[in-house]
Design a protein around this motif. Structure first.
Motif, PDB file in Angstrom:
ATOM      1  N   GLY A 114       0.803  -1.222   0.000  1.00 28.10           N
ATOM      2  CA  GLY A 114       0.000   0.000   0.000  1.00 28.10           C
ATOM      3  C   GLY A 114       0.831   1.264   0.000  1.00 28.10           C
ATOM      4  N   SER A 115       2.103   1.151   0.437  1.00 28.18           N
ATOM      5  CA  SER A 115       2.980   2.325   0.449  1.00 28.18           C
ATOM      6  C   SER A 115       3.307   2.799  -0.957  1.00 28.18           C
ATOM      7  CB  SER A 115       4.285   2.001   1.191  1.00 28.18           C
ATOM      8  OG  SER A 115       4.035   1.711   2.555  1.00 28.18           O
ATOM      9  N   PHE A 116       3.153   1.918  -1.937  1.00 26.33           N
ATOM     10  CA  PHE A 116       3.452   2.277  -3.313  1.00 26.33           C
ATOM     11  C   PHE A 116       2.178   2.509  -4.138  1.00 26.33           C
ATOM     12  CE2 PHE A 116       6.861  -0.513  -1.760  1.00 26.33           C
ATOM     13  CZ  PHE A 116       7.935   0.358  -1.871  1.00 26.33           C
ATOM     14  N   GLN A 117       1.069   2.744  -3.426  1.00 27.86           N
ATOM     15  CA  GLN A 117      -0.197   2.968  -4.113  1.00 27.86           C
ATOM     16  C   GLN A 117      -0.962   4.169  -3.569  1.00 27.86           C
ATOM     17  OE1 GLN A 117      -2.280  -0.733  -3.613  1.00 27.86           O
ATOM     18  NE2 GLN A 117      -0.799  -1.925  -4.797  1.00 27.86           N
ATOM     19  N   ASP A 118      -0.557   4.663  -2.396  1.00 26.08           N
ATOM     20  CA  ASP A 118      -1.326   5.741  -1.779  1.00 26.08           C
ATOM     21  C   ASP A 118      -1.077   7.079  -2.476  1.00 26.08           C
ATOM     22  OD1 ASP A 118       1.179   6.500  -0.929  1.00 26.08           O
ATOM     23  OD2 ASP A 118       0.858   5.992   1.175  1.00 26.08           O
ATOM     24  N   ALA A 119      -1.826   8.091  -2.025  1.00 26.51           N
ATOM     25  CA  ALA A 119      -1.752   9.410  -2.661  1.00 26.51           C
ATOM     26  C   ALA A 119      -0.368  10.037  -2.517  1.00 26.51           C
ATOM     27  CB  ALA A 119      -2.817  10.326  -2.065  1.00 26.51           C
ATOM     28  N   ASP A 120       0.291   9.823  -1.381  1.00 21.50           N
ATOM     29  CA  ASP A 120       1.623  10.410  -1.174  1.00 21.50           C
ATOM     30  C   ASP A 120       2.635   9.849  -2.174  1.00 21.50           C
ATOM     31  OD1 ASP A 120       0.754  11.996   0.870  1.00 21.50           O
ATOM     32  OD2 ASP A 120       1.377  10.626   2.473  1.00 21.50           O
ATOM     33  N   LEU A 199       7.545   5.896   7.086  1.00 16.82           N
ATOM     34  CA  LEU A 199       7.032   4.595   7.489  1.00 16.82           C
ATOM     35  C   LEU A 199       5.855   4.740   8.449  1.00 16.82           C
ATOM     36  CD1 LEU A 199      10.241   2.447   8.072  1.00 16.82           C
ATOM     37  CD2 LEU A 199       8.705   2.409   6.127  1.00 16.82           C
ATOM     38  N   SER A 200       4.864   3.857   8.287  1.00 17.39           N
ATOM     39  CA  SER A 200       3.746   3.811   9.219  1.00 17.39           C
ATOM     40  C   SER A 200       4.195   3.119  10.502  1.00 17.39           C
ATOM     41  CB  SER A 200       2.579   3.047   8.596  1.00 17.39           C
ATOM     42  OG  SER A 200       2.924   1.683   8.431  1.00 17.39           O
ATOM     43  N   ALA A 201       3.352   3.178  11.521  1.00 18.36           N
ATOM     44  CA  ALA A 201       3.687   2.538  12.795  1.00 18.36           C
ATOM     45  C   ALA A 201       3.877   1.032  12.612  1.00 18.36           C
ATOM     46  CB  ALA A 201       2.579   2.822  13.810  1.00 18.36           C
ATOM     47  N   TRP A 202       3.007   0.418  11.828  1.00 20.58           N
ATOM     48  CA  TRP A 202       3.099  -1.024  11.612  1.00 20.58           C
ATOM     49  C   TRP A 202       4.373  -1.377  10.835  1.00 20.58           C
ATOM     50  CZ3 TRP A 202       2.867  -4.207   7.187  1.00 20.58           C
ATOM     51  CH2 TRP A 202       2.686  -5.559   7.448  1.00 20.58           C
ATOM     52  N   GLU A 203       4.717  -0.591   9.823  1.00 18.24           N
ATOM     53  CA  GLU A 203       5.931  -0.850   9.052  1.00 18.24           C
ATOM     54  C   GLU A 203       7.174  -0.708   9.927  1.00 18.24           C
ATOM     55  OE1 GLU A 203       5.034   0.438   4.463  1.00 18.24           O
ATOM     56  OE2 GLU A 203       5.066   2.027   5.973  1.00 18.24           O
ATOM     57  N   GLN A 204       7.175   0.276  10.822  1.00 16.03           N
ATOM     58  CA  GLN A 204       8.317   0.424  11.731  1.00 16.03           C
ATOM     59  C   GLN A 204       8.441  -0.793  12.625  1.00 16.03           C
ATOM     60  OE1 GLN A 204       9.005   4.158  13.803  1.00 16.03           O
ATOM     61  NE2 GLN A 204       7.746   5.253  12.330  1.00 16.03           N
ATOM     62  N   GLY A 205       7.303  -1.259  13.160  1.00 15.51           N
ATOM     63  CA  GLY A 205       7.338  -2.436  14.010  1.00 15.51           C
ATOM     64  C   GLY A 205       7.863  -3.660  13.277  1.00 15.51           C
TER      65      GLY A 205
END
Length: 378
Positions: A114-120, A199-205
């Motif tokens: 999802g990190s490579f699909q979101d608006a950012d 990074l999101s919280a889950w990705e950091q974890g």
């Protein structure tokens, strides 16, 4: 007789060789008349003349030295400016363009798709496309021990999204190349991502768990010290990464999980794992999509499951809402929630709430229920 001899000797004297005498012109038929420099007639006079000549030479030499000193000062000033400019680049790594296909992601990176699909990401990709490449360089390290047939030559230290954008756009990637070991790579990658809030919280974890599972750091404390984060914050991130897949899947995306939800979710799971699974199933049966906060609130709320277990409140699988049309226009909808309640919604302009139409609608519903319920309500 004596005078004639003296005159004869005087006629034979060559005064052109005397100091101060002008040389004879080569074109002249006769030698030029001698030019004499007045000579001091006394010893003090001679000493003064010597002092004047010496002073003139010293003045000339002093002027020459002054000019050279001024030139040296200008050169010194330019050198200082150059050193100041050079100081600003101390420790900097040169960046150069390399083929994006030669770079692979880091094995410690835990980017969710999802990190490579979101608006950012789409915005970043558009900016790179407009600029003709990534203005902000990524960082890579040389890959060692790869098979000769593999085209990969570098591994990402940080800048995975910029690399992906360049790969998708078919552009070379601007990169700094540095020789780093695994631990140094992880520390730089984590700090750069945390500074950019990439990074999101889950990705950091997940990234922290990967570093610990691979033995990169011997303990949570050593990892926290290396990356410069609070030990409790590290623990929250690891708690998110430790959540079972069925809980993570209940959220719209793992990227929506928040650090502060780690402990309540973990506590609810530890207190009643079966109840947590029931709540997840309830969420999956809902016809509408809930926000991440709504999912969290329902997962940690044990009341509905407890009431069902006690037989206090029957459970009804929610049904999809049905649209109500008036001609081609949708004027409302009707559905059933998880508690079995029928919910009827009409658009404000459909019915005048101050008129007798509400009474008429209520009578129609009652008549319908009487025929459909088979006396259940009576």
């Amino acid at each position: 007789m004596k005078n004639s001899k003296l005159l004869d000797k005087a006629s034979r004297l060559d005064f052109s060789r005397l100091p101060g005498t002008a040389p004879a012109s080569p074109d002249a038929a006769t030698p030029a008349p001698p030019v004499f420099t007045p000579r001091p007639k006394t010893a003090p006079g001679a000493l003064m003349a010597f002092a004047n000549d010496t002073r003139s030479e010293l003045l000339k030499e002093n002027e020459t030295l002054r000019e050279r000193a001024q030139e040296a000062e200008v050169l010194r000033s330019r050198l200082d400016e150059a050193l100041d400019d050079l100081q600003q680049w101390e420790g900097a790594k040169a960046a150069r363009l390399i083929e994006a296909s030669l770079v692979r992601p880091s094995r410690f990176a835990n980017r969710h798709p999802g990190s490579f699909q979101d608006a950012d990401y789409l915005k970043l990709r558009h900016e790179i496309q407009d600029a003709g490449g990534n203005v902000q360089p990524i960082k890579v390290r040389p890959v060692r021990g790869e098979e000769d047939s593999s085209p990969v030559r570098y591994e990402v230290v940080f800048g995975h999204r910029r690399l992906r954008a360049c790969q998708e756009l078919g552009l070379p990637v601007l990169a700094m190349i540095d020789n780093l070991d695994d631990q140094a790579l992880f520390v730089e990658m984590e700090r750069e991502n945390r500074a950019r809030k990439d990074l999101s919280a889950w990705e950091q974890g997940m990234m922290y768990r990967s570093a610990l599972d691979s033995g990169l750091f011997p303990s949570n404390r050593k990892l926290a010290e290396a990356i410069g984060v609070d030990l409790s914050a590290l623990g929250k991130a690891l708690s998110l990464a430790a959540l079972p897949e069925f809980i993570v899947a209940a959220f719209p995306s793992p990227l929506t999980l928040q650090f502060r939800w780690a402990k309540p979710l973990s506590d609810a799971l530890a207190a009643d794992a079966a109840g947590m699974r029931e709540r997840v199933l309830d969420l999956q049966a809902l016809p509408q999509k809930l926000s991440a906060r709504e999912v969290f609130e329902r997962l940690v709320d044990t009341a509905p499951v407890e009431r069902r277990r006690q037989g206090v409140e029957p459970f009804h699988p929610p049904a999809a809402r049905r649209a109500i049309h008036l001609g081609r226009r949708e004027v409302g909808s009707i559905g059933v929630d998880a508690q079995g309640r029928i919910d009827l919604t009409l658009q404000p302009e459909t019915l005048d709430p101050d008129s007798d139409a509400l009474d008429a609608l209520a009578r129609l519903i009652a008549e319908f229920l009487a025929t459909r319920a088979g006396g259940r309500g009576g």
